[in-house]
Write an enzyme that holds these catalytic residues in place. Structure first.
Site, PDB file in Angstrom:
ATOM      1  N   ARG A  19       0.816  -1.206   0.000  1.00 50.76           N
ATOM      2  CA  ARG A  19       0.000   0.000   0.000  1.00 50.76           C
ATOM      3  C   ARG A  19       0.853   1.260   0.000  1.00 50.76           C
ATOM      4  NH1 ARG A  19      -3.816   1.742   5.103  1.00 50.76           N
ATOM      5  NH2 ARG A  19      -4.482   3.776   4.315  1.00 50.76           N
ATOM      6  N   ASP A 134      -4.234  -7.231  12.249  1.00 48.88           N
ATOM      7  CA  ASP A 134      -4.452  -7.582  10.833  1.00 48.88           C
ATOM      8  C   ASP A 134      -3.744  -8.892  10.514  1.00 48.88           C
ATOM      9  OD1 ASP A 134      -5.506  -7.340   8.290  1.00 48.88           O
ATOM     10  OD2 ASP A 134      -3.937  -5.986   7.572  1.00 48.88           O
TER      11      ASP A 134
END
Length: 281
Positions: A19, A134
């Site tokens: 990302r 996560d």
């Protein structure tokens, strides 16, 4: 590129993109050892202040977790006006996502070995008051020796081990996120145990326990939390493995096992060898 980085390491081919940054293979001309270098161009960050917080937080957390054998090790940080570079362990083989995406179930000993290393990493985090938030196969890497390395702490949070240790914020990934996160309630570090339980389910069956046509339907399935073991898939899975799954993928977080309790479960202690579990009982 930072001059100090270029003087210490030789950057080689690109290994992947995330990302925020690009990961390169690099090596030290002085020692010949190979590493990975995650380079983040600060202009790639959005105006959202949480992006900058993630950028600041991850290296601090990795430094705090230094020494845990199953967490990606951070060796050097370089920063200038334009870039942040983090030199870490080299994990250039398949990650766990590559392995589970084949849809071929693991044997119980194989799944137990992976889960044990993952839970050691999660336990290290929790003992230091850090929740990863996560946990998913994409963030579970393997180094050149085949050792599991938990990575990507951009969503991690400090919860504190001496207070109530509650967190807020909807973070995580469909399939793996715990229901209490989706409910918008305060939650504790056991969200990581739920996610690891989902990974175990996928390793043993080749399919996720909760899914839908898209993220919204998947979230609805997670919120229902109706854990099932279809006989055509789980016929050969041991009762001990199913027992552990029920105790990890438990909607009631107060009854869900902690990371240390998972490591003490008979199925983990036996290495997934159900004959050994039977002998103990």
């Amino acid at each position: 590129m930072c001059d100090s980085l270029k003087s210490d390491y030789q950057l080689c081919e690109e290994l992947g993109r995330g990302r925020f940054g690009i990961v390169y293979r690099c090596y030290s001309p002085d020692t010949g050892d190979s590493f990975a270098c995650k380079s983040i161009h600060k202009s790639s960050l959005s105006e959202d202040p949480t992006d900058r917080q993630c950028l600041d937080k991850e290296p601090k957390i990795l430094q705090l977790l230094s020494g845990c054998p199953n967490i990606l090790q951070l060796y050097k940080i370089y920063e200038d006006d334009d870039y942040l570079h983090m030199v870490t362990d080299l994990c250039d083989g398949e990650d766990l996502y590559d392995r589970v995406s084949l849809g071929t179930p693991f044997t119980e000993p194989e799944a137990s070995a992976v889960l044990k290393e993952l839970m050691i990493a999660i336990s290290c985090c929790h003992q230091l008051g850090i929740a990863h938030r996560d946990i998913k196969p994409d963030n579970i890497l393997f180094d050149t020796a085949g050792r599991l390395k938990l990575a990507d702490f951009g969503s991690a949070e400090w919860f504190g081990v001496s207070e109530e240790g509650l967190m807020t914020g909807v973070v995580g990934t469909p399939y793996y996120v715990a229901p209490e996160v989706l409910m918008g309630r305060e939650y504790n570090e056991k969200v990581d145990v739920w996610s690891a339980g989902v990974i175990l389910y996928i390793m043993l069956s080749g399919v996720p326990p909760f899914y839908g046509e898209g993220p919204a339907e998947t979230f609805e399935a997670v919120l229902r939390g109706n854990l099932r073991f279809p006989s055509r898939i789980f016929r050969s899975i041991s009762p001990e493995a199913k027992d552990l799954l029920r105790k990890m993928i438990c909607r009631d977080a107060s009854r869900r096992l902690s990371a240390d309790q998972v490591l003490r479960h008979p199925w983990i202690i036996s290495g997934g060898d159900t004959r050994s579990v039977s002998d103990q009982t």
